[in-house]
Design an enzyme around this catalytic site. Structure first.
Site, mmCIF file in Angstrom:
data_model
loop_
_atom_site.group_PDB
_atom_site.id
_atom_site.type_symbol
_atom_site.label_atom_id
_atom_site.label_comp_id
_atom_site.label_asym_id
_atom_site.label_seq_id
_atom_site.Cartn_x
_atom_site.Cartn_y
_atom_site.Cartn_z
ATOM 1 N N GLY A 1 0.749 -1.277 0.095
ATOM 2 C CA GLY A 1 0.223 -0.069 0.021
ATOM 3 C C GLY A 1 0.801 1.295 -0.042
ATOM 4 O O GLY A 1 1.954 1.156 -0.543
ATOM 5 N N SER A 2 0.246 2.278 0.740
ATOM 6 C CA SER A 2 1.066 3.581 0.694
ATOM 7 C C SER A 2 2.445 3.569 1.425
ATOM 8 O O SER A 2 3.133 4.642 1.078
ATOM 9 C CB SER A 2 0.206 4.493 1.208
ATOM 10 O OG SER A 2 -1.004 4.831 0.307
ATOM 11 N N THR A 3 2.843 2.533 2.071
ATOM 12 C CA THR A 3 4.097 2.688 2.752
ATOM 13 C C THR A 3 5.162 2.698 1.513
ATOM 14 O O THR A 3 6.232 3.380 1.802
ATOM 15 C CB THR A 3 4.455 1.417 3.520
ATOM 16 O OG1 THR A 3 4.212 0.299 2.660
ATOM 17 C CG2 THR A 3 3.393 1.463 4.868
#
Length: 484
Positions: free
Chosen positions: A217-219
């Site tokens: 995801g956004s990591t």
């Protein structure tokens, strides 16, 4: 001598030569592999005739052998079974060994070549043989804090010392108790093994380093940010597109922001603000502008695709080989076919925290013989220069903005600067997501880098996010390291 007798003699001589060669191969060339073959009862019985070395955390045994009155003279016990199970593994007469029990099995059993001369001395002096003890890098307080914070939610927590690569905590849930598998009641062992393998959610899998890898995801926007800053085309204050929906090339499908709103006035934002609010459209645009090669190369510098042993084998994280532009847009925000272990995501934060230098993660600090003499120790080793120090400092500033004014507010620690990044990765096309947080603290003098993933929204289920579910867990782990 007539011809038939000569031929018979030659055949007999050839057979003797073949027998001699076969015996030599078995006794010398194949000896170790045959001894170590699973199910070799003679070797198993021999291994139980001597005391196996302990596995230690902070000087305390988390795996120890105790004498018994049965034919198997020593039984393996795990005083803190579930807390360390995924690291220690199990040592079973029926099912062999796993994790550290397997990876350092030669040293623990005393059969390693590094203990040859010590074994020889024991034979000469008549002392009972004993395996070496393995001291882990884990911090008991941090391991306990991580386990308690994760609780019964499915997922994993990894904490690293960014300056050395030492693993301070490795927790996965659900976990298991290795003690029943070490029992000498083989019927009971078989029953426990069947129950564990039939249990839901695979408790025998170490989610921190193995199993079905997670969409980060956004990591993953930290990787895309690093590629952007390293390219020289971007600074934290560079203006980038941030519309509510980004039209993707080669398809009629568009990419939306999480809340359906633009990330800034006039559909524009800065790179630092885009990271702080986790703007999908901005990072999809940046990823396509950089190109797949630049993003992939940056991911590889952080460890993607690398074979790694800590000494447990780590499943390599994955970045797609040849994504088209829409696939690259999704990949740049940690979706499509990007997959990662929690250890890998912790390595990203650790490299940024360490001025861009990624240290090789490791789990074993020292190995000592029964006289407590050190026979092996691990020195910190540089794995790669993931980014230059200037880029690392820019990323740190951007990650601080995530915690101070963005999506990572629940990772704040009073009186301490914290750098972080949230992630919410959609799984299986439904509204339930895996929730992430990664970061490090203190941001101005890093002592710990952490990654947390909680599957399927944890106890919150729908409506969860990296900030509501994963960030509070990471905060408790960071506090456990930094508190006196």
């Amino acid at each position: 001598m007539n011809s038939p007798i000569r031929r018979l003699g030659a055949v007999v001589a050839l057979m003797f030569c073949a027998l001699l060669v076969a015996a030599t191969i078995i006794q010398f060339v194949q000896a170790n592999s045959l001894d170590n073959r699973p199910g070799n009862r003679r070797t198993l019985l021999a291994s139980y005739s001597k005391q196996r070395g302990s596995i230690l955390v902070g000087g305390n045994a988390v795996a120890i052998s105790k004498p018994t009155s049965d034919d198997l003279k020593w039984r393996r016990t795990y005083p803190n079974g579930k807390l360390y199970a995924d690291v220690t593994g199990y040592y079973s007469f029926t099912y062999g060994a796993s994790a550290i029990e397997q990876a350092e099995g030669g040293l623990l059993s005393g059969s390693s070549d590094r203990l040859f001369y010590r074994r020889l001395v024991d034979v000469i002096t008549g002392k009972p043989p004993q395996g070496a003890s393995v001291e882990l890098t884990l911090n008991a307080k941090v391991q306990q804090a991580a386990a308690e914070a994760l609780g019964n939610q499915r997922g994993a927590v990894v904490a690293l010392d960014p300056k050395t690569g030492a693993i301070l905590a490795m927790v996965t849930s659900p976990t298991y108790d290795p003690n029943p598998l070490a029992s000498h009641n083989l019927t009971s062992v078989s029953k426990s093994w069947t129950q564990l393998n039939n249990a839901p959610n695979n408790p025998l899998i170490n989610r921190a380093i193995n199993g079905n890898l997670y969409p980060p995801g956004s990591t993953f926007k930290l990787v895309t940010s690093a590629a952007a800053l390293a390219s020289g085309k971007y600074t934290p204050n560079t203006t980038v597109p941030g519309p509510a929906r980004l039209k993707l090339p080669q398809t009629t499908v568009s990419l939306p922001t999480d809340d359906g709103q633009p990330c800034g006035p006039n559909d524009k934002t800065t790179l630092i603000h885009a990271l702080a609010v986790s703007c999908n459209t901005a990072y999809a645009s940046v990823g396509m502008n950089l190109g797949a090669a630049a993003v992939r190369n940056q991911a590889q510098k952080f460890g993607w695709g690398q074979d790694l042993k800590i000494p447990l084998a780590v499943t390599p994280s994955v970045f797609p080989a040849n994504p088209n532009l829409p696939e690259l847009a999704q990949s740049a925000i940690g979706q499509f076919d990007v997959r990662a272990t929690p250890l890998q995501i912790a390595m990203v934060s650790a490299a940024i925290a360490n001025n861009g230098k990624l240290m090789t993660p490791y789990l074993v600090q020292t190995v000592r013989d029964k006289n407590l003499d050190v026979i092996q120790s691990t020195d910190p080793k540089l794995m790669s220069t993931a980014v230059q120090p200037g880029v690392a400092q820019q990323l740190t500033t951007m990650m601080e903005a995530v915690v101070n004014s963005g999506t990572g507010s629940n990772a704040r620690v009073p009186g301490m600067k914290v750098a972080g990044k949230t992630g919410t990765a959609q799984v299986g096309g439904n509204q339930i997501a895996d929730d992430w947080f990664t970061g490090f603290a203190p941001a101005d003098n890093p002592q710990v880098a952490v990654a947390v993933v909680v599957e399927n929204g944890g106890n919150m289920k729908q409506g969860s996010s990296g900030n509501t579910v994963a960030a509070p867990i990471a905060r408790k782990v960071m506090q456990a390291v930094t508190s006196k």
